[in-house]
Write a protein that holds these residues in place. Structure first.
Motif, PDB file in Angstrom:
ATOM      1  N   LEU A 118       0.742  -1.145  -0.047  1.00  0.00           N
ATOM      2  CA  LEU A 118       0.042  -0.015   0.025  1.00  0.00           C
ATOM      3  C   LEU A 118       0.923   1.147   0.160  1.00  0.00           C
ATOM      4  N   ALA A 119       0.152   2.399  -0.236  1.00  0.00           N
ATOM      5  CA  ALA A 119       1.007   3.572  -0.299  1.00  0.00           C
ATOM      6  C   ALA A 119       1.330   3.861   1.102  1.00  0.00           C
ATOM      7  N   PRO A 120       2.458   4.431   1.469  1.00  0.00           N
ATOM      8  CA  PRO A 120       3.130   4.526   3.000  1.00  0.00           C
ATOM      9  C   PRO A 120       2.149   5.440   3.770  1.00  0.00           C
ATOM     10  N   ALA A 121       1.467   6.045   3.238  1.00  0.00           N
ATOM     11  CA  ALA A 121       0.333   7.111   3.987  1.00  0.00           C
ATOM     12  C   ALA A 121      -0.870   6.301   4.555  1.00  0.00           C
ATOM     13  N   VAL A 122      -1.203   5.292   3.697  1.00  0.00           N
ATOM     14  CA  VAL A 122      -2.362   4.482   3.744  1.00  0.00           C
ATOM     15  C   VAL A 122      -2.025   3.426   4.928  1.00  0.00           C
ATOM     16  N   ALA A 123      -0.660   2.742   4.589  1.00  0.00           N
ATOM     17  CA  ALA A 123      -0.100   1.642   5.523  1.00  0.00           C
ATOM     18  C   ALA A 123      -0.063   2.228   7.027  1.00  0.00           C
ATOM     19  N   ASP A 124       0.623   3.619   6.994  1.00  0.00           N
ATOM     20  CA  ASP A 124       0.631   4.088   8.298  1.00  0.00           C
ATOM     21  C   ASP A 124      -0.582   4.250   9.196  1.00  0.00           C
ATOM     22  N   ARG A 125      -1.581   4.809   8.243  1.00  0.00           N
ATOM     23  CA  ARG A 125      -3.102   5.007   8.932  1.00  0.00           C
ATOM     24  C   ARG A 125      -3.491   3.578   9.385  1.00  0.00           C
ATOM     25  N   LEU A 126      -3.412   2.663   8.465  1.00  0.00           N
ATOM     26  CA  LEU A 126      -3.930   1.309   8.934  1.00  0.00           C
ATOM     27  C   LEU A 126      -3.087   0.648  10.097  1.00  0.00           C
ATOM     28  N   ARG A 127      -1.771   0.875  10.015  1.00  0.00           N
ATOM     29  CA  ARG A 127      -0.978   0.396  11.533  1.00  0.00           C
ATOM     30  C   ARG A 127      -1.783   0.874  12.525  1.00  0.00           C
ATOM     31  N   GLY A 128      -2.056   2.179  12.614  1.00  0.00           N
ATOM     32  CA  GLY A 128      -2.621   2.761  13.764  1.00  0.00           C
ATOM     33  C   GLY A 128      -3.854   2.338  14.014  1.00  0.00           C
ATOM     34  N   LYS A 129      -4.639   2.088  12.890  1.00  0.00           N
ATOM     35  CA  LYS A 129      -5.962   1.556  13.157  1.00  0.00           C
ATOM     36  C   LYS A 129      -6.161   0.340  13.736  1.00  0.00           C
ATOM     37  N   TYR A 130      -5.194  -0.568  13.251  1.00  0.00           N
ATOM     38  CA  TYR A 130      -5.091  -1.967  13.748  1.00  0.00           C
ATOM     39  C   TYR A 130      -4.640  -1.978  15.302  1.00  0.00           C
ATOM     40  N   ALA A 131      -3.535  -1.089  15.556  1.00  0.00           N
ATOM     41  CA  ALA A 131      -3.111  -1.098  16.727  1.00  0.00           C
ATOM     42  C   ALA A 131      -4.088  -0.827  17.734  1.00  0.00           C
ATOM     43  N   ALA A 132      -5.017   0.253  17.543  1.00  0.00           N
ATOM     44  CA  ALA A 132      -5.852   0.624  18.355  1.00  0.00           C
ATOM     45  C   ALA A 132      -7.139  -0.521  18.537  1.00  0.00           C
ATOM     46  N   ALA A 133      -7.270  -1.151  17.397  1.00  0.00           N
ATOM     47  CA  ALA A 133      -8.175  -2.320  17.498  1.00  0.00           C
ATOM     48  C   ALA A 133      -8.058  -3.257  18.584  1.00  0.00           C
ATOM     49  N   LEU A 134      -6.575  -3.630  18.351  1.00  0.00           N
ATOM     50  CA  LEU A 134      -6.105  -4.573  19.343  1.00  0.00           C
ATOM     51  C   LEU A 134      -6.043  -4.533  20.823  1.00  0.00           C
ATOM     52  N   ALA A 135      -5.806  -2.908  21.059  1.00  0.00           N
ATOM     53  CA  ALA A 135      -5.637  -2.356  22.215  1.00  0.00           C
ATOM     54  C   ALA A 135      -7.183  -2.636  22.853  1.00  0.00           C
ATOM     55  N   ALA A 136      -8.137  -2.149  22.198  1.00  0.00           N
ATOM     56  CA  ALA A 136      -9.461  -2.165  22.449  1.00  0.00           C
ATOM     57  C   ALA A 136     -10.083  -3.804  22.530  1.00  0.00           C
ATOM     58  N   LEU A 137      -9.418  -4.728  21.925  1.00  0.00           N
ATOM     59  CA  LEU A 137      -9.907  -6.063  22.268  1.00  0.00           C
ATOM     60  C   LEU A 137      -9.247  -6.723  23.341  1.00  0.00           C
ATOM     61  N   GLY A 138      -8.043  -5.899  23.925  1.00  0.00           N
ATOM     62  CA  GLY A 138      -7.670  -6.591  25.097  1.00  0.00           C
ATOM     63  C   GLY A 138      -6.382  -7.363  24.841  1.00  0.00           C
TER      64      GLY A 138
END
Length: 138
Positions: A118-138
């Motif tokens: 993916l484009a670097p900006a998209v990949a960075d946004r998704l990394r943040g999104k997935y890290a937040a999702a994992l944190a929310a899932l415990g």
């Protein structure tokens, strides 16, 4: 009834012609998520169907033909099932089948090999999104 095979067939029909963010057939993502589920046919079937209700509304009603544990899991995995992200992740966190599928989904979506496509900006946004999702899932 082989619910995994039925789910794979419905997912293949529902996602036919769809592409992921990198331009690959979307069903490849769904297949990887399902392949990550072992020794649990209900979760594996739900993994095949995990994006049908949310992304393929013309096929969503067909999910109702599956047993309640699969239907309930697929419903919880739909973003439309909750008012906001906090409620969405809290409900999944409390449901073992949905949690199993969602963790496999995030693992595939966040895999470095996928993000590099993916484009670097998209990949960075998704990394943040997935890290937040994992944190929310415990």
């Amino acid at each position: 009834m082989d619910w995994v095979a039925q789910a794979r067939e419905l997912a293949s029909q529902a996602h036919a012609g769809q592409q992921d963010k990198a331009g690959h057939p979307y069903i490849e993502h769904v297949a990887r998520v399902a392949a990550a589920i072992h020794d649990d046919d209900m979760a594996k079937a739900a993994a095949w169907l995990h994006d049908v209700v949310e992304d393929c509304t013309q096929h969503a009603a067909q999910v109702q033909a599956f047993p309640a544990p699969i239907r309930d899991t697929v419903t919880l995995l739909s973003r439309h099932s909750a008012a906001d992200a906090d409620q969405y992740y809290a409900r999944i966190r409390q449901h073992p089948l949905a949690l199993k599928v969602k963790l496999a989904d995030i693992a595939d979506n966040a895999h470095p090999r996928r993000l590099l496509q993916l484009a670097p900006a998209v990949a960075d946004r998704l990394r943040g999104k997935y890290a937040a999702a994992l944190a929310a899932l415990g």
